[in-house]
Design a protein around this motif. Structure first.
Motif, PDB file in Angstrom:
ATOM      1  N   LYS A 100     -10.462  -1.142   5.302  1.00  0.00           N
ATOM      2  CA  LYS A 100      -9.101  -1.516   5.688  1.00  0.00           C
ATOM      3  C   LYS A 100      -8.502  -2.366   4.572  1.00  0.00           C
ATOM      4  CE  LYS A 100      -6.763  -3.542   9.722  1.00  0.00           C
ATOM      5  NZ  LYS A 100      -5.800  -2.494  10.031  1.00  0.00           N
ATOM      6  N   THR A 101      -7.392  -1.899   4.017  1.00  0.00           N
ATOM      7  CA  THR A 101      -6.693  -2.676   2.993  1.00  0.00           C
ATOM      8  C   THR A 101      -5.253  -2.864   3.461  1.00  0.00           C
ATOM      9  OG1 THR A 101      -5.706  -0.897   1.693  1.00  0.00           O
ATOM     10  CG2 THR A 101      -8.024  -1.374   1.268  1.00  0.00           C
ATOM     11  N   GLU A 102      -4.481  -3.558   2.637  1.00  0.00           N
ATOM     12  CA  GLU A 102      -3.062  -3.717   3.005  1.00  0.00           C
ATOM     13  C   GLU A 102      -2.323  -2.394   2.934  1.00  0.00           C
ATOM     14  OE1 GLU A 102      -2.350  -5.435  -1.486  1.00  0.00           O
ATOM     15  OE2 GLU A 102      -1.921  -6.693   0.257  1.00  0.00           O
ATOM     16  N   LEU A 156       7.454   7.594   0.046  1.00  0.00           N
ATOM     17  CA  LEU A 156       6.899   7.101  -1.216  1.00  0.00           C
ATOM     18  C   LEU A 156       5.736   6.129  -0.997  1.00  0.00           C
ATOM     19  CD1 LEU A 156      10.098   6.566  -3.397  1.00  0.00           C
ATOM     20  CD2 LEU A 156       8.205   8.143  -3.868  1.00  0.00           C
ATOM     21  N   ASP A 157       5.906   5.194  -0.061  1.00  0.00           N
ATOM     22  CA  ASP A 157       4.839   4.225   0.204  1.00  0.00           C
ATOM     23  C   ASP A 157       3.605   4.917   0.782  1.00  0.00           C
ATOM     24  OD1 ASP A 157       6.189   1.953  -0.698  1.00  0.00           O
ATOM     25  OD2 ASP A 157       7.247   1.720   1.223  1.00  0.00           O
ATOM     26  N   ASN A 158       3.851   5.877   1.666  1.00  0.00           N
ATOM     27  CA  ASN A 158       2.730   6.578   2.299  1.00  0.00           C
ATOM     28  C   ASN A 158       1.971   7.436   1.286  1.00  0.00           C
ATOM     29  OD1 ASN A 158       3.608   5.449   4.695  1.00  0.00           O
ATOM     30  ND2 ASN A 158       4.880   7.244   5.222  1.00  0.00           N
ATOM     31  N   LEU A 159       2.731   8.074   0.404  1.00  0.00           N
ATOM     32  CA  LEU A 159       2.114   8.897  -0.637  1.00  0.00           C
ATOM     33  C   LEU A 159       1.260   8.016  -1.544  1.00  0.00           C
ATOM     34  CD1 LEU A 159       1.914  11.704  -1.968  1.00  0.00           C
ATOM     35  CD2 LEU A 159       3.958  11.149  -3.290  1.00  0.00           C
ATOM     36  N   TYR A 160       1.813   6.852  -1.866  1.00  0.00           N
ATOM     37  CA  TYR A 160       1.068   5.924  -2.712  1.00  0.00           C
ATOM     38  C   TYR A 160      -0.223   5.483  -2.013  1.00  0.00           C
ATOM     39  CZ  TYR A 160      -0.193   1.907  -5.557  1.00  0.00           C
ATOM     40  OH  TYR A 160      -0.882   1.026  -6.353  1.00  0.00           O
ATOM     41  N   ALA A 161      -0.115   5.180  -0.719  1.00  0.00           N
ATOM     42  CA  ALA A 161      -1.300   4.727   0.029  1.00  0.00           C
ATOM     43  C   ALA A 161      -2.387   5.794   0.003  1.00  0.00           C
ATOM     44  CB  ALA A 161      -0.899   4.400   1.464  1.00  0.00           C
ATOM     45  N   TYR A 162      -1.989   7.029   0.245  1.00  0.00           N
ATOM     46  CA  TYR A 162      -2.977   8.124   0.274  1.00  0.00           C
ATOM     47  C   TYR A 162      -3.631   8.291  -1.101  1.00  0.00           C
ATOM     48  CZ  TYR A 162      -4.721  12.893  -0.006  1.00  0.00           C
ATOM     49  OH  TYR A 162      -5.501  13.994  -0.251  1.00  0.00           O
ATOM     50  N   LEU A 163      -2.810   8.359  -2.135  1.00  0.00           N
ATOM     51  CA  LEU A 163      -3.358   8.611  -3.475  1.00  0.00           C
ATOM     52  C   LEU A 163      -4.162   7.411  -3.981  1.00  0.00           C
ATOM     53  CD1 LEU A 163      -0.368  10.544  -5.066  1.00  0.00           C
ATOM     54  CD2 LEU A 163      -2.580  11.485  -4.350  1.00  0.00           C
ATOM     55  N   LYS A 164      -3.717   6.215  -3.622  1.00  0.00           N
ATOM     56  CA  LYS A 164      -4.461   5.018  -4.024  1.00  0.00           C
ATOM     57  C   LYS A 164      -5.822   5.004  -3.313  1.00  0.00           C
ATOM     58  CE  LYS A 164      -4.710   1.028  -6.188  1.00  0.00           C
ATOM     59  NZ  LYS A 164      -5.345   1.138  -7.516  1.00  0.00           N
TER      60      LYS A 164
END
Lengths: 135, 602
Positions: free
Chosen positions: A28-30, A110-118
């Motif tokens: 679990k991360t931010e 954009l935020d969700n895409l970043y979360a998935y790829l990160k």
């Protein structure tokens, strides 16, 4: 349970952003919550759906490991979140990266895409295809 | 660069031998002389055959590099240069440079580099390839990536005329080579993964004015289809298509973003005044969003070159569920089909079937698998002309968000655009193939103008239960529908083949080898490692009495290096993990032309 241990180990090794591991197999991360490496929170799931709908895999590879375009597993260890967003929105035309500013789905996620790829880059998400975590 | 008089006389004799295909008076004269390589396929029949035989099965082992030339461009180099007399015309991928080179001096006489909006680059994913130039009546024709079609003065490189063929902002870009048939320049369009509605257009060679445009899908009049006289193969006979043959096979207005693009190689039969080409996949890749046969995507078209009117159509893959684009070349050849002399059209489709049709009327004569691993259909029913789909490999029956596994061939087909060759000496076809299977998972997508419109996730891997390689090079009997011989290759053979009267067939490999095999039995006689992987087409010409063989190297395209990274680790299986992943141990990007000859005075 090998996968769980591996996922946790990878996440710890590569990401300083890990906030908590409240139980075995959960990262679990931010940005994201991942269980067993492939069950993710609702927003991260939207990120995956966006990755798929925008056909990112055609250039970045089915597993984000790079194809005509660069590996996102590697890129997201270097790019800041802002740099990531700018690249997705404006593209890098000379290099062949699409400008997604006219895609409503991408702009909304954009935020969700970043979360998935990160999550993929951090090693917390161990499979390309994820499933939504049942609460 | 010396040669004997005997050979000069001999090649002159060959040059005067009449050929079957006559069309544009200039182009037909140029292609009749085997010293030239005046069209991308060498002729209008798409045969990729040369009568030159100075280089032959007894001396090919002496072939050496004569000279090399760098295009200065990375990315995939498809197609080949043209040779007209003392001049060679070369093209490059985006930015689509054109070089005119004097073969006497190897000096660049002129160079043309168009200014194009870099926004087209991302729309050409997965690579910025260009399949080459056309030449006719003193003009060099370039089909730019941004869809601009340009005629250049062959002597000076100055623009004679220029015309916009599509709207790149909507993903309508070009990769195909233009073709000159009669007094027309014929071109198509790419963008099946951007919801582009495909068409073929004819422009006057003289002034660039559009003569006609025929869409692949939509209303009859826009497809230039006459419901009563345009025919297709149905119920075991040639039958008029009837009214609204396309519209009836689409849900609502999906045809407007329905694909059927046209980026392959075209051929022309002057006696019939018909040109032939194939249309690509229906959009999207998610079949659930477009119930129906999606006519006339995945279709062979025969059109009158003067008017564009469709004479006949034949759909190979109704309701595509696998991205089996039908754009691969149509090769025209007069052969025996099941014992009967036939004006045939032979086509190796992405779907894994080799088709032989009567090119005069579109009657289906042969449809057989040219890779024994093809499994998505059991066979083609010869009466209806329809493939018999195997339920377990039907991505439509399995539905969206279900991963259909083990489909052979993969989306890149048992063969993609890499063109085959035909030899009139042996009456056989020499075919570069892929030996790759896939998992295919469709999902719902929404259309946004100018954005990718795909709707499936794929993973590809070497055909299981085979030799572990990802390609074969085969000799094919199109009259019987049988493989005569098959040479396993480590990687997909993504290079166009060349057959010659010297009992040779040439092709390139993704590792970067150009190979010569003996036409009669497939024995490898010679190979040479070029600077990069080969996805270009082998060509030959004669200059000052000496025969040259050349090929572009420069890896890229769908078959390029990066594909390695797309392989799912857990589906590799069979110890064939090598596959594409190993390709980067052999090659990297870089575009150049390598030209070979036998040293000395012969």
């Amino acid at each position: 349970m090998h996968r769980v241990i591996l996922a946790a180990a990878l996440a710890c090794a590569s990401a300083a952003v890990v906030l908590a591991e409240d139980k075995a197999g959960t990262v679990k991360t931010e940005l994201y919550t991942v269980v067993d490496g492939y069950k993710v929170d609702g927003n991260t799931m939207k990120g995956f759906r966006t990755w798929r709908a925008a056909a990112c895999d055609r250039c970045h590879g089915a597993n984000q490991e790079g194809l005509v375009g660069p590996s996102l597993i590697a890129s997201l260890k270097v790019l800041t979140k802002d740099e990531f967003k700018t690249t997705v929105v404006e593209g890098r035309l000379e290099k062949g990266m699409v400008a997604f500013k006219t895609s409503q789905q991408v702009m909304d996620n954009l935020d969700n895409l970043y979360a998935y790829l990160k999550g993929r880059s951090d090693g917390a998400i161990t499979r390309t295809k994820v499933e939504e975590l049942k609460e | 660069m010396k040669c004997t008089y005997k050979q000069v006389v001999f090649s002159l004799a060959l040059a005067t031998t009449p050929l079957a295909a006559f069309a544009n008076a200039d182009v037909e004269k140029l292609t009749a002389d085997p010293k030239n390589w005046a069209m991308q396929a060498g002729d209008m029949y798409n045969q990729r055959y040369s009568k030159l035989k100075q280089v032959n099965d007894s001396n090919v082992n002496k072939l050496q590099v004569a000279w090399m030339f760098s295009t200065g461009v990375l990315r995939g180099h498809e197609g080949s240069p043209l040779v007209i007399g003392d001049m060679m015309y070369l093209h490059s991928p985006f930015p689509n440079k054109v070089f005119a080179m004097d073969l006497n001096t190897n000096k660049i006489v002129w160079k043309y580099e168009p200014k194009q909006d870099p926004a087209v680059i991302p729309q050409m994913c997965c690579d910025t390839v260009n399949r080459g130039l056309a030449y006719g009546e003193g003009k060099v024709i370039l089909q730019q990536a941004d869809s601009t079609l340009v005629a250049l003065d062959a002597k000076t490189g100055k623009v004679v005329w220029s015309v916009k063929n599509g709207d790149p902002k909507l993903g309508a870009v070009n990769t195909n080579a233009p073709h000159i048939f009669k007094d027309k320049v014929i071109t198509g369009i790419s963008g099946g993964e951007w919801g582009v509605r495909g068409f073929v257009a004819a422009y006057n060679l003289k002034d660039g004015k559009m003569a006609w445009k025929g869409y692949s899908v939509g209303p009859d009049e826009e497809m230039l289809i006459d419901p009563n006289t345009t025919t297709t193969w149905a119920d075991g006979k040639v039958t008029p298509v009837g009214a609204d043959s396309s519209l009836k096979t689409w849900k609502e207005d999906q045809w407007k973003i329905g694909g059927g693009t046209t980026w392959g190689w075209y051929s022309y039969d002057k006696a019939l005044n018909l040109m032939y080409y194939g249309t690509g996949n229906p959009s999207t890749w998610n079949p659930a969003q477009r119930p129906g046969d999606n006519k006339w995507s995945m279709t062979i078209f025969a059109r009158d070159v003067d008017t564009g009117k469709a004479k006949w159509v034949y759909q190979m893959t109704p309701y595509d569920e696998w991205d089996f684009d039908g754009i691969n070349e149509m090769i025209l050849a007069d052969i025996n089909v099941k014992g009967k002399a036939t004006k045939a059209l032979v086509h190796f489709d992405r779907n894994g079937f080799g088709y032989t049709l009567d090119r005069t009327n579109g009657a289906l004569l042969v449809a057989e698998k040219y890779d024994p691993k093809v499994n998505w259909a059991t066979h083609v029913d010869m009466k209806s002309g329809r493939p018999q789909v195997v339920a377990k490999y039907s991505t439509a029956q399995n539905g969206p968000d279900v991963n259909t596994k083990g489909v052979c061939p993969a989306a890149l087909g048992s063969k993609d655009q890499q063109p085959a060759a035909y030899s009139p000496d042996t009456k056989l076809f020499y075919v570069p193939t892929n030996h790759v299977c896939m998992d295919y998972e469709p999902f719902a997508v929404e259309y946004t103008a100018g954005q990718p419109y795909v709707g499936a996730t794929l993973s590809m891997y070497p055909a299981p239960g085979s030799h572990g390689g990802m390609g074969n090079f085969i000799a094919w009997d199109a009259g019987a529908g049988k493989i005569v011989y098959s040479i396993p290759e480590k990687f997909s053979v993504w290079s166009g083949a060349l057959a010659t009267a010297g009992n040779l067939v040439f092709y390139g490999t993704l590792e970067g080898y150009i190979k010569a095999i003996r036409k009669s039995d497939g024995k490898e006689l010679w190979k040479f490692k070029t600077p990069s992987g080969i996805i270009g087409n082998v060509f030959t010409y004669e200059h000052k009495g000496k025969q040259y063989v050349g090929v572009f190297s420069g890896i890229g395209g769908w078959a390029g290096i990066g594909m390695a990274a797309g392989l799912e680790k857990d589906t590799d299986g069979l110890g064939a993990v090598g596959g594409y992943r190993e390709l980067n141990q052999y090659t990297d990007l870089g575009g150049s032309l390598t030209v070979f000859a036998i040293p000395g005075g012969n």
